[in-house]
Design a protein around this motif. Sequence first.
Motif, PDB file in Angstrom:
ATOM      1  N   SER A 162       0.828  -1.205   0.000  1.00  0.00           N
ATOM      2  CA  SER A 162       0.000   0.000   0.000  1.00  0.00           C
ATOM      3  C   SER A 162       0.868   1.262   0.000  1.00  0.00           C
ATOM      4  O   SER A 162       0.546   2.252  -0.670  1.00  0.00           O
ATOM      5  N   ALA A 185     -11.623  -6.619   8.650  1.00  0.00           N
ATOM      6  CA  ALA A 185     -11.211  -5.254   8.972  1.00  0.00           C
ATOM      7  C   ALA A 185      -9.765  -5.169   9.437  1.00  0.00           C
ATOM      8  O   ALA A 185      -9.134  -4.118   9.314  1.00  0.00           O
ATOM      9  N   TYR A 190      -7.249  -6.158   8.038  1.00  0.00           N
ATOM     10  CA  TYR A 190      -6.359  -5.864   6.918  1.00  0.00           C
ATOM     11  C   TYR A 190      -6.341  -4.377   6.564  1.00  0.00           C
ATOM     12  O   TYR A 190      -5.463  -3.941   5.821  1.00  0.00           O
ATOM     13  N   SER A 191      -7.273  -3.615   7.113  1.00  0.00           N
ATOM     14  CA  SER A 191      -7.247  -2.169   6.862  1.00  0.00           C
ATOM     15  C   SER A 191      -6.034  -1.526   7.526  1.00  0.00           C
ATOM     16  O   SER A 191      -5.553  -0.481   7.081  1.00  0.00           O
ATOM     17  N   GLU A 192      -5.533  -2.157   8.589  1.00  0.00           N
ATOM     18  CA  GLU A 192      -4.335  -1.649   9.251  1.00  0.00           C
ATOM     19  C   GLU A 192      -3.103  -1.749   8.355  1.00  0.00           C
ATOM     20  O   GLU A 192      -2.101  -1.076   8.583  1.00  0.00           O
ATOM     21  N   GLU A 241      -7.985   0.082   2.141  1.00  0.00           N
ATOM     22  CA  GLU A 241      -9.081   0.876   2.699  1.00  0.00           C
ATOM     23  C   GLU A 241     -10.465   0.308   2.442  1.00  0.00           C
ATOM     24  O   GLU A 241     -11.433   0.697   3.084  1.00  0.00           O
ATOM     25  N   SER A 242     -10.578  -0.608   1.491  1.00  0.00           N
ATOM     26  CA  SER A 242     -11.906  -1.111   1.133  1.00  0.00           C
ATOM     27  C   SER A 242     -11.849  -2.613   0.879  1.00  0.00           C
ATOM     28  O   SER A 242     -10.793  -3.156   0.541  1.00  0.00           O
ATOM     29  N   TYR A 281     -14.967  -0.961  10.412  1.00  0.00           N
ATOM     30  CA  TYR A 281     -14.176  -0.443   9.300  1.00  0.00           C
ATOM     31  C   TYR A 281     -13.900   1.051   9.433  1.00  0.00           C
ATOM     32  O   TYR A 281     -14.766   1.820   9.840  1.00  0.00           O
ATOM     33  N   SER A 282     -12.702   1.448   9.038  1.00  0.00           N
ATOM     34  CA  SER A 282     -12.339   2.868   9.086  1.00  0.00           C
ATOM     35  C   SER A 282     -13.043   3.658   7.993  1.00  0.00           C
ATOM     36  O   SER A 282     -13.291   4.853   8.142  1.00  0.00           O
ATOM     37  N   LYS A 283     -13.361   2.992   6.887  1.00  0.00           N
ATOM     38  CA  LYS A 283     -14.058   3.643   5.772  1.00  0.00           C
ATOM     39  C   LYS A 283     -15.242   2.777   5.332  1.00  0.00           C
ATOM     40  O   LYS A 283     -15.228   2.197   4.242  1.00  0.00           O
TER      41      LYS A 283
END
Length: 505
Positions: free
Chosen positions: A223, A248, A250-252, A256-257, A292-294
């Motif tokens: 990323s 979720a 994996y958002s770390e 993002e999605s 989720y952050s987004k």
Amino acid sequence: MLLPFLLFFSSEMNALAEEEKERNWQDEAVYFIMVDRFYNGDTSNDLDSDIEDPYAYHGGDIKGITKKLDYIKDLGSTAIWLTPIVKNEEKGYHGYWTEDFLQVEEHFGTIQDVKELVKEAHKREMKVILDLVVNHTGYKHEWLNDPDKKGWYHEQQEIYDYNDQKQVEEGWLSGLPDLNQENESTRKYLLDMAVYWIKETNIDGYRLDTVKHVPKSFWSDFSKAVKKEKPDFYLLGEVWHDNPEYIADYSEAGIESFVDYPLYNEMTLAFSESGQPLSELASVWDRNSYYYSKPYEMGNFLDNHDNIRFTRQALLKNEDPEKRLRLALTYLYTAPGIPILYQGTEHMMDGGKDPDNRHMMEFPSENKMEDFTSEIAKLRQEQPALRRGDYKLVYEKGSTIVFKRKFKGDIVYIAYNNSKEKQSITLKDRDLKGYGSLNSLITSAAEVNADVSKGSAKLNMPPETAQVLSPMKGSSIPLWAWLTGGAAVAVIIAAAVMRHRKLSQ
């Protein structure tokens, strides 16, 4: 008389212009394309294609997609996602058996074709997402026998226990050679490869295949590398799992999605059969908002190339697939998240398990479902509340439910009757106060003129229908006035253009 209309249209244009400045991925609607099975735009690269063999190439290519961009845009989509375009092993029509990470599959065309596709898409203000596989290669990749690539793969082993993350990350999925991303050389090659395609083609995002089979440490480096090359680059991860908490995590790592499998499970269960309760859909959103952050950038879908088509699921339950799909598509385009439409869903294409869900795309000259899909998708673009608004459950009884979305004062209600019986809904909501009626925003839906009184509205819902409703003031301008004003504005604009031309001569 014309002044109010001129002021109205001026303010609307200013609002749209302001919104475009802030446009981000949650405002997009994605059309998912299996390259080989979409449209044959160049017969010179058909080579050994055999449309009778479900496991062979069928002739779809990059030029075919370019030729159909206007069709996709007219459908209300603002972005396309393509299955992998890299060179694949024999019969790797789907793109997931990589032979060469840096070459375009010869059946699909050339890198110049890809550049042209991206260029033409961007002209139409459409984004392009490529599917990318970094977990494995094809079964016969040359690296397997290259002594200089020793250590590029994990030792061959099956995945017996999907609760064992080490097995999940190091096992050979479906027997495909599993790349060792912990190896410094392998890692660098894959990162450089990902950046290469961005530099060469100017794509806008990656859909990341088999995310959970690759270590999070690699995704973190991945990323950072792609964002350094293109800061607004979009990453859509495929973490095929039912637990949102697991996804979720994996958002770390900078993804993002994610394609929302938990929502997919609930949508197909709820809408493929009449009489099903719909309250669990609200629960999915509550969980998404928490984990989720987004959450507004989650990828929502009804169909894809790995699962049996929604139409088949409805048919297996002896349901009318057209009615069921209308309900499901309404949810897809009005719920929070990015709608992803798999090619052919707009034509109610049927299909069972792979490869039956991968038939060559059909382009009928007239199709009611295509018209409906276009209408509901464009409605999402026209209504900021359907892309950015909050999401609240305001009525629920059995298989009847109403959601409310609100954004900067704009309010939209989405009502569902998932049963085979007529339903009457008495909707009470404080945001209804001050309005006189609820008007349908879907022209093809059954007409609704719900009178509103003291914050309460009564809706009469025909069986197996959905409504997207907007509250209107009691003193709202009648239709004839809008038509008259619109015609007058058109005359004024035409006169101004003619005057400008005369002055220029």
